[in-house]
Design an enzyme around this catalytic site. Structure first.
Site, mmCIF file in Angstrom:
data_model
loop_
_atom_site.group_PDB
_atom_site.id
_atom_site.type_symbol
_atom_site.label_atom_id
_atom_site.label_comp_id
_atom_site.label_asym_id
_atom_site.label_seq_id
_atom_site.Cartn_x
_atom_site.Cartn_y
_atom_site.Cartn_z
ATOM 1 N N ALA A 65 0.861 -1.177 0.000
ATOM 2 C CA ALA A 65 0.000 0.000 0.000
ATOM 3 C C ALA A 65 0.903 1.235 0.000
ATOM 4 O O ALA A 65 2.066 1.165 0.413
ATOM 5 C CB ALA A 65 -0.890 -0.016 1.236
ATOM 6 N N GLY A 109 0.805 -5.112 0.722
ATOM 7 C CA GLY A 109 -0.349 -5.205 -0.169
ATOM 8 C C GLY A 109 -0.009 -5.844 -1.504
ATOM 9 O O GLY A 109 -0.882 -6.419 -2.157
ATOM 10 N N GLU A 112 -0.273 -9.419 -0.897
ATOM 11 C CA GLU A 112 -1.700 -9.721 -0.682
ATOM 12 C C GLU A 112 -2.464 -9.720 -2.011
ATOM 13 O O GLU A 112 -3.314 -10.584 -2.246
ATOM 14 C CB GLU A 112 -2.299 -8.692 0.288
ATOM 15 C CG GLU A 112 -1.744 -8.865 1.702
ATOM 16 C CD GLU A 112 -2.095 -7.706 2.626
ATOM 17 O OE1 GLU A 112 -1.935 -6.537 2.201
ATOM 18 O OE2 GLU A 112 -2.512 -7.954 3.764
ATOM 19 N N GLU A 132 4.560 -5.132 7.077
ATOM 20 C CA GLU A 132 3.783 -4.056 7.712
ATOM 21 C C GLU A 132 4.212 -3.809 9.152
ATOM 22 O O GLU A 132 4.195 -2.683 9.643
ATOM 23 C CB GLU A 132 2.284 -4.386 7.669
ATOM 24 C CG GLU A 132 1.654 -4.308 6.287
ATOM 25 C CD GLU A 132 1.732 -5.597 5.490
ATOM 26 O OE1 GLU A 132 2.550 -6.482 5.838
ATOM 27 O OE2 GLU A 132 0.979 -5.717 4.507
HETATM 28 N N1 CAA Z 1 4.620 3.200 -0.509
HETATM 29 C C1 CAA Z 1 5.034 4.367 -1.023
HETATM 30 N N2 CAA Z 1 6.216 4.515 -1.629
HETATM 31 C C2 CAA Z 1 7.022 3.446 -1.723
HETATM 32 C C3 CAA Z 1 6.658 2.210 -1.199
HETATM 33 C C4 CAA Z 1 5.379 2.096 -0.584
HETATM 34 N N3 CAA Z 1 4.910 0.927 -0.100
HETATM 35 N N4 CAA Z 1 7.667 1.324 -1.422
HETATM 36 C C5 CAA Z 1 8.626 2.012 -2.065
HETATM 37 N N5 CAA Z 1 8.249 3.294 -2.247
HETATM 38 C C6 CAA Z 1 8.982 4.378 -2.874
HETATM 39 C C7 CAA Z 1 10.108 4.871 -1.988
HETATM 40 O O1 CAA Z 1 9.621 5.770 -1.036
HETATM 41 C C8 CAA Z 1 11.019 5.489 -3.000
HETATM 42 O O2 CAA Z 1 10.502 6.754 -3.350
HETATM 43 P P1 CAA Z 1 11.482 8.057 -3.395
HETATM 44 O O3 CAA Z 1 12.413 7.744 -4.542
HETATM 45 O O4 CAA Z 1 10.543 9.172 -3.662
HETATM 46 O O5 CAA Z 1 12.180 8.109 -2.085
HETATM 47 C C9 CAA Z 1 10.879 4.584 -4.212
HETATM 48 O O6 CAA Z 1 9.642 3.890 -4.042
HETATM 49 C C10 CAA Z 1 11.976 3.550 -4.321
HETATM 50 O O7 CAA Z 1 12.030 2.860 -3.080
HETATM 51 P P2 CAA Z 1 13.387 2.649 -2.260
HETATM 52 O O8 CAA Z 1 14.309 3.793 -2.481
HETATM 53 O O9 CAA Z 1 13.007 2.350 -0.851
HETATM 54 O O10 CAA Z 1 13.950 1.360 -3.022
HETATM 55 P P3 CAA Z 1 14.924 0.252 -2.420
HETATM 56 O O11 CAA Z 1 15.296 -0.584 -3.596
HETATM 57 O O12 CAA Z 1 15.994 0.863 -1.606
HETATM 58 O O13 CAA Z 1 14.025 -0.604 -1.408
HETATM 59 C C11 CAA Z 1 12.035 -1.821 -0.726
HETATM 60 C C12 CAA Z 1 12.963 -1.380 -1.909
HETATM 61 C C13 CAA Z 1 12.794 -2.786 0.179
HETATM 62 C C14 CAA Z 1 10.842 -2.533 -1.372
HETATM 63 C C15 CAA Z 1 11.582 -0.580 0.060
HETATM 64 O O14 CAA Z 1 11.113 0.397 -0.853
HETATM 65 C C16 CAA Z 1 10.486 -0.851 1.048
HETATM 66 O O15 CAA Z 1 10.752 -1.399 2.099
HETATM 67 N N6 CAA Z 1 9.226 -0.446 0.713
HETATM 68 C C17 CAA Z 1 8.119 -0.535 1.621
HETATM 69 C C18 CAA Z 1 7.629 -1.963 1.770
HETATM 70 C C19 CAA Z 1 6.485 -2.015 2.762
HETATM 71 O O16 CAA Z 1 6.637 -1.730 3.933
HETATM 72 N N7 CAA Z 1 5.289 -2.434 2.279
HETATM 73 C C20 CAA Z 1 4.109 -2.539 3.114
HETATM 74 C C21 CAA Z 1 3.276 -1.310 2.978
HETATM 75 S S1 CAA Z 1 1.902 -1.294 4.124
HETATM 76 C C22 CAA Z 1 0.707 -2.260 3.428
HETATM 77 O O17 CAA Z 1 0.858 -2.811 2.348
HETATM 78 C C23 CAA Z 1 -0.565 -2.386 4.239
HETATM 79 C C24 CAA Z 1 -1.493 -3.443 3.809
HETATM 80 O O18 CAA Z 1 -1.310 -4.620 4.033
HETATM 81 C C25 CAA Z 1 -2.733 -3.099 3.185
#
Ligand code: CAA
Length: 258
Positions: A65, A109, A112, A132
């Protein structure tokens, strides 16, 4: 219809939806989710479409998400809109077969959404997880439920409680994905699988899908009963006659979806 966050293409009887927010690793923003829902509504009634293939890009299927969109929401915001995760569920009501072709991150998500599809085909670069907990929340679109049914409680617990992700090979071993293929072959393999299904009788394929899905919702006895009734129903189709006649005549069947 024109979309900004997804790309929709038709290749023969296969509809391909590509999540398309590469700069945000295909994070599932409210706009993307709304567009996905509209595309699914359109494709559901499009009689030229037999199979749906959902994918992302080489780096990410979807990284979850959209955290930037969610950050400032309060309880009432998420409660009143049934935080769009309810909208993601649209794909579970899609009656034609759905295949998720996953390369790179399928997190939160993203994992999921992939699990809501009928089949997950993974590139060897795929990484699945429910991180998450590391951002102070828990999975909200079935991660604690579907993952647990697919990979079992100990592994689901470890992933959900610690945020540990798993590689494609572990995901296949654990029953999360049907097959792992080299990343370079992911789309051709996924398309070949989709085309193979698309050549079959769509109503019979839909019954088969309905029957497998029932296994997750009911007792074994009820599920077997449901399956038997659907099995009997296939004998009311022209396609069952054609399929069996073609086998006996040693020719390729010509299904008419009737
Ligand atoms: N939401 C919004 N933006 C996201 C994102 C997310 N879930 N995942 C990545 N991005 C964005 C980053 O913020 C970044 O944007 P900027 O360039 O503007 O800073 C861009 O995508 C590239 O990401 P990274 O620089 O972090 O890339 P990386 O290769 O270093 O890392 C990653 C990749 C390990 C996937 C890391 O991006 C990450 O941990 N992302 C979040 C994963 C996460 O926590 N997902 C769960 C979300 S909550 C959810 O999904 C709730 C639910 O169940 C309904």
């Amino acid at each position: 219809m024109n979309y900004e966050n997804i790309i929709v293409e038709k290749q023969g009887k296969v509809a391909l939806i590509m999540l398309n927010r590469p700069k945000a690793l295909n994070a599932l923003s409210p706009d993307l989710t709304r567009e996905l829902g509209s595309a699914l509504d359109e494709l559901e009634v499009d009689e030229s479409v037999a199979v749906l293939l959902l994918t992302g890009n080489e780096k990410a299927f979807a990284a979850g998400a959209d955290i930037k969109a969610m950050r400032d929401w309060n309880y009432m915001d998420v409660y009143k809109q049934d935080f769009i995760t309810a909208t993601w569920e649209r794909i579970t009501r899609f009656r034609k077969p759905t295949i998720a072709a996953v390369a790179g991150y399928a997190l939160g998500g993203g994992c999921e959404l992939a699990m809501m599809c009928d089949i997950i085909l993974a590139a060897d670069t795929a990484r699945f997880g429910q991180p998450e907990i590391t951002i102070g929340t828990i999975p909200g679109a079935g991660g604690t439920q579907r993952l647990t049914r697919l990979v079992g409680k100990p592994k689901a617990m470890e992933m959900v409680l610690s945020g540990r992700t798993m590689h494609a090979e572990e995901a296949e071993r654990s029953g999360l994905v049907s097959r792992v293929v080299p990343a370079a072959d992911l789309m051709s393999e996924a398309m070949a699988l989709a085309n193979r299904i698309a050549e079959l009788s769509l109503p019979v394929v839909m019954m088969a899908k309905d029957s497998v899905n029932r296994a997750y919702e009911t007792t074994l006895a009820e599920g077997i009963h449901f399956e038997r009734r659907l099995f009997h129903s296939t004998f009311a189709t022209e396609d069952q006659k054609e399929g069996m006649a073609a086998f006996i005549d040693k020719r390729k069947p010509e299904f008419k979806n009737r």
